[in-house]
Design an enzyme around this catalytic site. Structure first.
Site, PDB file in Angstrom:
ATOM      1  N   ASP A  38       0.819  -1.210   0.000  1.00 40.27           N
ATOM      2  CA  ASP A  38       0.000   0.000   0.000  1.00 40.27           C
ATOM      3  C   ASP A  38       0.858   1.267   0.000  1.00 40.27           C
ATOM      4  OD1 ASP A  38      -2.388  -1.318  -0.058  1.00 40.27           O
ATOM      5  OD2 ASP A  38      -2.632  -1.376   2.118  1.00 40.27           O
ATOM      6  N   LYS A  60      -3.704   3.426  -2.864  1.00 38.04           N
ATOM      7  CA  LYS A  60      -4.790   4.295  -3.314  1.00 38.04           C
ATOM      8  C   LYS A  60      -4.466   5.699  -2.851  1.00 38.04           C
ATOM      9  CE  LYS A  60      -7.802   0.389  -2.951  1.00 38.04           C
ATOM     10  NZ  LYS A  60      -8.555  -0.464  -2.085  1.00 38.04           N
ATOM     11  N   MET A 172      -9.095   8.191   9.317  1.00 32.40           N
ATOM     12  CA  MET A 172      -9.580   8.717   8.031  1.00 32.40           C
ATOM     13  C   MET A 172     -10.530   9.894   8.263  1.00 32.40           C
ATOM     14  SD  MET A 172     -10.233   5.158   6.000  1.00 32.40           S
ATOM     15  CE  MET A 172     -11.141   4.403   7.305  1.00 32.40           C
TER      16      MET A 172
HETATM   17  C1  LIG Z   1      -7.332   2.989   5.367  1.00 27.51           C
HETATM   18  S1  LIG Z   1      -6.953   3.348   7.035  1.00 27.51           S
HETATM   19  C2  LIG Z   1      -5.866   2.001   7.360  1.00 27.51           C
HETATM   20  C3  LIG Z   1      -5.601   1.807   8.824  1.00 27.51           C
HETATM   21  C4  LIG Z   1      -4.580   0.733   9.108  1.00 27.51           C
HETATM   22  N1  LIG Z   1      -5.051  -0.555   8.691  1.00 27.51           N
HETATM   23  C5  LIG Z   1      -4.184   0.683  10.574  1.00 27.51           C
HETATM   24  O1  LIG Z   1      -4.487  -0.304  11.263  1.00 27.51           O
HETATM   25  O2  LIG Z   1      -3.511   1.623  11.020  1.00 27.51           O
HETATM   26  C6  LIG Z   1      -5.850   4.732   6.837  1.00 27.51           C
HETATM   27  C7  LIG Z   1      -5.956   5.691   8.009  1.00 27.51           C
HETATM   28  O3  LIG Z   1      -5.166   5.234   9.085  1.00 27.51           O
HETATM   29  C8  LIG Z   1      -4.637   6.328   9.791  1.00 27.51           C
HETATM   30  N2  LIG Z   1      -3.155   6.236   9.762  1.00 27.51           N
HETATM   31  C9  LIG Z   1      -2.419   5.248   9.226  1.00 27.51           C
HETATM   32  N3  LIG Z   1      -1.114   5.441   9.479  1.00 27.51           N
HETATM   33  C10 LIG Z   1      -1.020   6.588  10.184  1.00 27.51           C
HETATM   34  C11 LIG Z   1       0.043   7.325  10.757  1.00 27.51           C
HETATM   35  N4  LIG Z   1       1.321   6.919  10.660  1.00 27.51           N
HETATM   36  N5  LIG Z   1      -0.233   8.465  11.421  1.00 27.51           N
HETATM   37  C12 LIG Z   1      -1.502   8.897  11.554  1.00 27.51           C
HETATM   38  N6  LIG Z   1      -2.553   8.246  11.023  1.00 27.51           N
HETATM   39  C13 LIG Z   1      -2.328   7.100  10.372  1.00 27.51           C
HETATM   40  C14 LIG Z   1      -5.138   7.597   9.134  1.00 27.51           C
HETATM   41  O4  LIG Z   1      -6.312   7.980   9.808  1.00 27.51           O
HETATM   42  C15 LIG Z   1      -5.425   7.092   7.731  1.00 27.51           C
HETATM   43  O5  LIG Z   1      -6.386   7.906   7.104  1.00 27.51           O
END
Ligand SMILES: C[S@@+](CC[C@H](N)C(=O)[O-])C[C@H]1O[C@@H](n2cnc3c(N)ncnc32)[C@H](O)[C@@H]1O
Length: 266
Positions: A38, A60, A172
């Site tokens: 990803d 994406k 998100m």
């Molecule tokens: C599609 S979701 C996937 C979440 C992922 N599966 C998880 O468990 O962290 C993507 C969202 O995760 C959050 N996110 C992922 N990595 C992040 C990071 N390093 N810092 C802040 N938010 C993060 C944000 O809210 C982002 O919009």
């Protein structure tokens, strides 16, 4: 791990700090013939792959045409049926808002062996990385992880139910933050409830904005925080540390034997 070929491993890459992948996840990454990854996957992790591994980016990007989920499923299944060890490397945990469940279903329907390797979700790591405990005796007996992205699919969120939870972790939710906070306040959440937003948690780019449920959306605009962002609303958010201790604690997969470049990465 005795089956090493013809299997799809859904591996959680962790929240951003490459050292936060699990030992099992890292070992699979080092053995994989194919890695389908990803957008938010740290480059340091991809550099752990074998030089002969096929690396496929299916990230994406907001506002850009993305690869259809069916196409990703097909990619995983086809390569596994060719007898390859396929790692589907997903940000955080594969089953937290990552469509990992759909990929698992597709594999199972196609008769492909699929194994899930959990990861450290940003939902927990973002809070932890700024010193916010999502549970805390007498301050937070429960927490919920919720999407802040309303794309018109499914039933609208039950904000009254959410407002009754001690700690609310929003993923998100950057673009709809003002509306989300407003809905929580209308549902009865105290506007003075502490809130924190963490951008690029656990990475060198990590930034933090703190305020209240009422003020946080404006503060995030002022500070120009951009996705990826995790928002934490609840009494525990007041415990957010303002010092950036993370940057001094980043080891970045320190084993030099596994550093290098990869022909598939420009
Ligand atoms: C599609 S979701 C996937 C979440 C992922 N599966 C998880 O468990 O962290 C993507 C969202 O995760 C959050 N996110 C992922 N990595 C992040 C990071 N390093 N810092 C802040 N938010 C993060 C944000 O809210 C982002 O919009």
């Amino acid at each position: 791990m005795e089956r090493s070929t013809g299997t799809v491993y859904l591996v959680g890459a962790g929240p951003g700090d490459p050292d936060l992948i699990t030992v099992k996840g890292l070992e699979l990454l080092r053995r994989a013939g194919v890695v389908v990854y990803d957008r938010l996957i740290p480059r340091e992790l991809l550099l752990q792959c074998r030089r002969t591994a096929e690396l496929i980016h299916v990230g994406k990007k907001p506002g850009r045409p993305s690869i259809a989920q069916e196409q990703i499923n097909r990619m995983l299944i086809d390569r596994a049926l060719q007898g390859k060890l396929v790692v589907r490397l997903k940000g955080g945990d594969p089953f937290v808002f990552g469509r990992g469940g759909e990929e698992q279903n597709a594999c199972q329907k196609a008769g492909v062996h699929c194994v899930v390797v959990p990861g450290v979700s940003s939902a927990l790591a973002a809070a932890a990385s700024v010193g916010i405990p999502v549970t805390y005796r007498q301050k937070s007996r429960h927490f919920v992880v919720v999407t802040g992205h309303s794309n018109g699919e499914g039933d609208p969120l039950d904000y009254s139910a959410l407002a009754s939870i001690d700690t609310i972790v929003i993923l998100m939710g950057r673009s709809n933050l003002a509306e989300f906070c407003e809905s929580l306040m209308i549902a009865g959440k105290d506007p003075a409830t502490p809130a924190a937003c963490v951008e690029w948690a656990t990475t060198q780019k990590q930034r933090l904005s703190t305020g209240s449920l009422q003020s946080i959306a404006a503060l995030v605009e002022r500070d120009k925080l951009e996705p990826p962002v995790v928002t934490i609303v609840g009494e525990v958010a007041a415990l957010a540390a303002t010092s950036d201790s993370f940057a001094r604690e980043c080891w970045q997969l320190a084993d030099p034997a596994h550093r290098g470049d990869h022909p598939w990465l420009s």
